[in-house]
Design a protein around this motif. Structure first.
Motif, short mmCIF file in Angstrom:
data_model
loop_
_atom_site.label_atom_id
_atom_site.label_comp_id
_atom_site.label_asym_id
_atom_site.label_seq_id
_atom_site.Cartn_x
_atom_site.Cartn_y
_atom_site.Cartn_z
N ASN A 279 75.23 -20.50 -7.30
CA ASN A 279 76.58 -20.46 -6.72
C ASN A 279 77.14 -21.87 -6.54
O ASN A 279 78.35 -22.08 -6.67
CB ASN A 279 76.57 -19.73 -5.39
N PRO B 10 76.95 -10.96 -5.25
CA PRO B 10 76.36 -12.20 -4.72
C PRO B 10 76.65 -13.45 -5.54
O PRO B 10 76.41 -14.56 -5.06
CB PRO B 10 74.86 -11.90 -4.72
N LEU B 11 77.13 -13.32 -6.79
CA LEU B 11 77.32 -14.48 -7.65
C LEU B 11 78.79 -14.89 -7.70
O LEU B 11 79.66 -14.12 -8.11
CB LEU B 11 76.82 -14.19 -9.07
N GLN C 36 69.98 -18.03 -5.47
CA GLN C 36 71.39 -17.66 -5.35
C GLN C 36 72.25 -18.85 -4.93
O GLN C 36 73.33 -19.07 -5.49
CB GLN C 36 71.54 -16.52 -4.33
N VAL D 224 69.47 -10.30 -8.38
CA VAL D 224 70.39 -11.43 -8.55
C VAL D 224 69.98 -12.27 -9.76
O VAL D 224 70.83 -12.68 -10.56
CB VAL D 224 70.43 -12.30 -7.28
N TYR E 138 72.29 -12.81 -13.11
CA TYR E 138 72.65 -14.15 -13.58
C TYR E 138 72.22 -14.37 -15.03
O TYR E 138 73.01 -14.81 -15.87
CB TYR E 138 72.01 -15.20 -12.68
N TYR F 173 66.44 -10.17 -4.56
CA TYR F 173 66.20 -11.48 -5.20
C TYR F 173 66.07 -11.31 -6.71
O TYR F 173 66.72 -12.03 -7.50
CB TYR F 173 64.93 -12.08 -4.60
#
Length: 523
Positions: free
Chosen positions: A31, A188-189, A27, A115, A119, A112
């Motif tokens: 990011n 989260p992104l 992550q 995410v 992505y 995890y």
């Protein structure tokens, strides 16, 4: 298990008592790239992201978590103190703590993987992903019936499984009511957040107490509504005030001070304790206007240092700086092709989905966007709207989309005059909207409201205004109430079996009416 222990002893393997794993920083890696560039990842960045997908770590964690009766599993440095405290005091970790650590471990690996999935879905492109999720298989072999070519519009945007990844920003003091508990989560992104334009998750709070559950819900409603009205830096400034998830004030004007004053005067009673969103920076002059009343939250792209000094007199007002009006399109969503569904694959990505819980399930839908522009609206009355009426109809239609159904709004001169929200029948929504206009409508040329105590006949009320309805009129009575109040033009989706009766009522009153062919319920 005795047989397992015997097997270990036979092979000379020492049992593992504790597993502590810090996963590869996937992550953080993606990011970091998102902060450096607005476009999608390069091949080199994608390769680095893939390299940071941990394989052995999740395997160790899941194995230890499954065997938590015999193995302590640690997945967060914040857990180190608790584990060490028990080991130093008793030489072991109690069973209930081991189980809590196992739950945290499985949640950690699930997040995890979610995410990573989110992505890679963005990298591959939703158009390709949608077909796979919808169960598209290979074309049949020779001799089979040829399948019709599937377009993005014919594919379902929903797969058999929905996995959502969100991380907690903070716990909230309470939920919608004091006896309810609540928390605020964000995506989260950062690349996804940037693609959404202005978001509360990315806002910078400059003043005031922490946002409450209701503050966040109302602020989201105000943000989406004001971005719907935004026409970019060369267009008019826009201001929206929201109370209990409904716009109570809205306006567009040449400058933001005038837009705010008109939005405030849409309903000077309901704005008390409301949320205000603006598409232009706030200067000291505007700040001095805003501190005259009690506001919960003010959102704007920027607050000048002089404005911040003014707001210090009202430290309770929460000030949020975020790129209002800087999103991809109105409402902070990707712009679809007019009259088509070209953007639907993008809108079906998880970040753009709207979800609502029901007992034991989840309702999920793609975002509601206006796809039919005014140039494609159909005039159904003998009289077509004037250019001024068409501008106000466009404004009213955008505002109406953000009002709870049954929804009716009345507007004039780029200012919201009255709202009928959340009514069980449409004619009552019309009565409420025109009634509000009668109470609070400012003179047609703009300026401050005369207020509810002004002398009779001193305000134009709904006269010369336009009306928007989020769905069709089932009976002509709504048109008749609007005509009696002085409304001159109406925009609505059409589609009722009694459309002709509504059209005849408009013609009788000399009103113009247009059909959009597109409904915008909001529940």
């Amino acid at each position: 298990v005795p047989s397992h222990m015997a097997e270990l002893e036979r092979h000379g393997i020492v049992p593992v008592d504790l597993v502590a794993v810090n996963l590869y920083p996937f992550q953080e890696t993606v990011n970091r790239h998102a902060e450096a560039r607005a476009a999608g990842p390069s091949e080199a960045e994608l390769a680095e992201a893939v390299e940071n997908i941990d394989i052995g770590g999740p395997t160790l964690i899941r194995s230890a978590a499954k065997n938590h009766d015999a193995v302590i599993v640690v997945t967060d440095p914040a857990q180190y103190g608790t584990v060490l405290e028990h080991l130093q005091a008793a030489g072991d970790v109690p069973r209930h703590i081991r189980r809590e650590l196992a739950v945290a471990a499985f949640r950690h690996t699930a997040f995890y993987d979610a995410v990573i999935s989110e992505y890679l879905s963005g990298v591959v492109g939703e158009r390709d992903v949608v077909g796979k999720l919808a169960g598209d298989g290979p074309e049949p072999a020779g001799g089979g019936e040829e399948r019709p070519a599937k377009t993005a519009n014919s594919r379902s945007p929903f797969g058999d499984r929905l996995v959502l990844a969100y991380e907690k920003v903070r716990d909230l003091r309470y939920g919608e009511n004091p006896h309810q508990r609540a928390a605020f989560y964000r995506h989260p992104l950062r690349r996804v957040l940037a693609g959404l334009g202005a978001t509360l998750a990315g806002a910078v709070q400059l003043q005031g107490k922490d946002l409450s559950y209701n503050n966040i819900a109302d602020a989201e409603a105000a943000l989406r509504a004001v971005e719907e009205l935004d026409e970019g830096p060369t267009g008019p400034a826009a201001a929206v005030a929201v109370k209990h998830m409904n716009p109570c004030g809205a306006a567009v004007a040449e400058d933001i001070l005038t837009a705010y004053r008109l939005a405030r005067d849409s309903d000077p009673v309901s704005i008390f304790g409301g949320i205000v969103a603006l598409t232009r920076p706030v200067d000291a002059e505007l700040a001095r206007e805003m501190v005259k009343i009690f506001l919960e939250v003010v959102m704007a792209p920027e607050f000048t240092p002089e404005a911040l000094e003014v707001f210090k007199a009202k430290p309770g007002i929460r000030l949020l700086a975020l790129p209002v009006g800087g999103g991809p399109s109105g409402g902070g969503l990707p712009a679809p092709a007019c009259g088509a569904s070209a953007a639907e694959p993008a809108l079906s990505a998880p970040a753009f989905l709207e979800a609502r819980t029901v007992a034991g399930g989840l309702l999920v839908q793609t975002a509601d966007v206006i796809r039919v522009p005014p140039s494609e609206w159909k005039t159904v009355t003998r009289r077509a709207p004037t250019p001024e009426e068409l501008r106000d109809l466009t404004f009213a239609w955008k505002v109406c989309k953000h009002v709870k159904s049954n929804a009716v709004v009345v507007a004039r001169g780029g200012q919201l005059l009255g709202v009928g929200a959340g009514q069980m029948n449409r004619v009552d929504a019309v009565r409420l909207a025109v009634g509000h206009a009668e109470r609070f409508a400012a003179p047609a040329a703009g300026g401050r409201s005369d207020g509810p105590g002004a002398r009779a006949g001193s305000r134009p009320g709904a006269r010369g205004s336009v009306l928007a309805s989020d769905a069709f009129f089932p009976f002509p009575d709504s048109v008749e109430v609007a005509a009696e109040a002085g409304v001159t033009a109406i925009v609505q989706p059409g589609g009722s079996v009694k459309d002709e009766e509504a059209i005849r009522a408009c013609d009788k009153a000399g009103m113009a009416m247009v059909f959009t062919g597109e409904r915008h319920f909001r529940h």
